[in-house]
Design an enzyme around this catalytic site. Structure first.
Site, mmCIF file in Angstrom:
data_model
loop_
_atom_site.group_PDB
_atom_site.id
_atom_site.type_symbol
_atom_site.label_atom_id
_atom_site.label_comp_id
_atom_site.label_asym_id
_atom_site.label_seq_id
_atom_site.Cartn_x
_atom_site.Cartn_y
_atom_site.Cartn_z
ATOM 1 N N ASP A 100 -4.694 5.407 5.797
ATOM 2 C CA ASP A 100 -5.303 6.614 6.353
ATOM 3 C C ASP A 100 -6.377 6.173 7.354
ATOM 4 O OD1 ASP A 100 -5.727 9.735 5.460
ATOM 5 O OD2 ASP A 100 -7.657 8.795 5.725
ATOM 6 N N ARG A 154 1.254 12.396 -8.995
ATOM 7 C CA ARG A 154 1.797 11.068 -8.687
ATOM 8 C C ARG A 154 3.277 10.978 -9.040
ATOM 9 N NH1 ARG A 154 -2.480 7.569 -7.578
ATOM 10 N NH2 ARG A 154 -4.368 7.792 -8.807
ATOM 11 N N GLU A 176 0.841 -1.211 0.000
ATOM 12 C CA GLU A 176 0.000 0.000 0.000
ATOM 13 C C GLU A 176 0.866 1.247 0.000
ATOM 14 O OE1 GLU A 176 -2.823 1.408 -0.089
ATOM 15 O OE2 GLU A 176 -4.426 0.084 0.564
ATOM 16 N N ASP A 177 0.372 2.289 -0.636
ATOM 17 C CA ASP A 177 1.071 3.574 -0.563
ATOM 18 C C ASP A 177 0.912 4.205 0.820
ATOM 19 O OD1 ASP A 177 -1.663 3.925 -0.951
ATOM 20 O OD2 ASP A 177 -1.479 5.360 -2.585
ATOM 21 N N PHE A 194 -2.719 16.072 4.087
ATOM 22 C CA PHE A 194 -2.987 15.422 2.811
ATOM 23 C C PHE A 194 -1.746 15.549 1.942
ATOM 24 C CE2 PHE A 194 -4.652 14.471 -1.341
ATOM 25 C CZ PHE A 194 -5.460 13.390 -1.051
HETATM 26 P P1 IMP Z 1 -8.073 4.617 3.779
HETATM 27 O O1 IMP Z 1 -9.084 3.601 3.408
HETATM 28 O O2 IMP Z 1 -8.726 5.842 4.385
HETATM 29 O O3 IMP Z 1 -6.967 4.107 4.655
HETATM 30 O O4 IMP Z 1 -7.490 5.174 2.423
HETATM 31 C C1 IMP Z 1 -6.443 4.601 1.768
HETATM 32 C C2 IMP Z 1 -6.300 5.184 0.387
HETATM 33 O O5 IMP Z 1 -6.715 6.552 0.343
HETATM 34 C C3 IMP Z 1 -4.838 5.189 0.000
HETATM 35 O O6 IMP Z 1 -4.479 3.990 -0.623
HETATM 36 C C4 IMP Z 1 -4.759 6.399 -0.902
HETATM 37 O O7 IMP Z 1 -5.074 6.026 -2.225
HETATM 38 C C5 IMP Z 1 -5.828 7.341 -0.373
HETATM 39 N N1 IMP Z 1 -5.234 8.353 0.539
HETATM 40 C C6 IMP Z 1 -5.306 8.431 1.869
HETATM 41 N N2 IMP Z 1 -4.642 9.476 2.363
HETATM 42 C C7 IMP Z 1 -4.107 10.091 1.286
HETATM 43 C C8 IMP Z 1 -3.249 11.249 1.121
HETATM 44 O O8 IMP Z 1 -2.831 11.935 2.070
HETATM 45 N N3 IMP Z 1 -2.913 11.535 -0.156
HETATM 46 C C9 IMP Z 1 -3.325 10.835 -1.251
HETATM 47 N N4 IMP Z 1 -4.097 9.744 -1.134
HETATM 48 C C10 IMP Z 1 -4.488 9.377 0.117
#
Ligand code: IMP
Length: 183
Positions: free
Chosen positions: A107, A169, A103-104, A156
């Site tokens: 969040d 990206r 995963e990148d 963010f």
């Molecule tokens: P989660 O389900 O809220 O944990 O979201 C995960 C996904 O949301 C990541 O794989 C990202 O694609 C996107 N995401 C969450 N935070 C950021 C951020 O700060 N910048 C860009 N994408 C984000």
């Protein structure tokens, strides 16, 4: 190395290229210790993880399978919808295999919790998560993340694969996006 010009929308660099490279090296060392000889399936989460996956996999010198999935709980903006939508399913049969989700960023953890459950349901022998970045302050579900590169504050961020509305990206570093861009 020359510092790339900061786009006007980026408030500041949060993680430099050198810091990213060091984090990727450390994660690769840990994965090599834990997965050598187990032929895991590395599942990259599209699209954000492509840059991280490409760098990470080239530092792993044991047999592995690479696959990708596109799952998202985000629309075009920066707030999670909580809904998981599938854009691309797995191409690999993971039954009985060790799986590492790449995963990148984690969040809220909602996307990951659902993806973990889906891979377990698909028959994976065990599932672990390797995330370059984690924002612990934003977590809404208690999902395990076994390998974390760097913990970052509640900002963010874009770059190194991460986008806002499909932009930025390609930045080689991770930068904080100015609030006025998405507020
Ligand atoms: P989660 O389900 O809220 O944990 O979201 C995960 C996904 O949301 C990541 O794989 C990202 O694609 C996107 N995401 C969450 N935070 C950021 C951020 O700060 N910048 C860009 N994408 C984000």
């Amino acid at each position: 190395m020359l510092t790339p010009c900061l786009p006007a929308e980026i408030e500041r660099v949060l993680v430099t290229e050198a810091e990213i490279a060091a984090a990727v090296d450390e994660l690769a060392d840990r994965l090599s210790r834990d997965y050598a000889g187990r032929h895991p399936v590395m599942v990259g989460a599209l699209t954000g993880a492509v840059v991280f996956l490409a760098d990470l996999m080239r530092r792993l010198d044991f047999p592995l399978t690479v696959d990708t999935v596109a799952v998202s709980s985000y629309g075009g903006g920066h707030e999670t919808s909580g809904e998981l939508s599938w854009g691309k399913a797995l191409s690999t049969d993971v039954r009985g295999r060790a799986v590492v989700i790449v995963e990148d960023i984690v969040d809220s953890g909602l996307t990951l919790a659902r993806l973990r459950a889906a891979l377990t349901e698909a028959g994976a022998a065990d599932v672990a998560v390797c995330a370059l970045l984690s924002k612990p302050a934003r977590r809404q579900v208690d999902v395990p993340v076994e390998y974390v590169g760097l913990e970052i504050p509640d900002e963010f961020v874009v770059g190194y694969g991460l986008d806002y509305a499909q932009r930025w990206r390609n930045l080689p570093f991770v930068g904080v996006l100015r609030r006025e861009v998405y507020a």
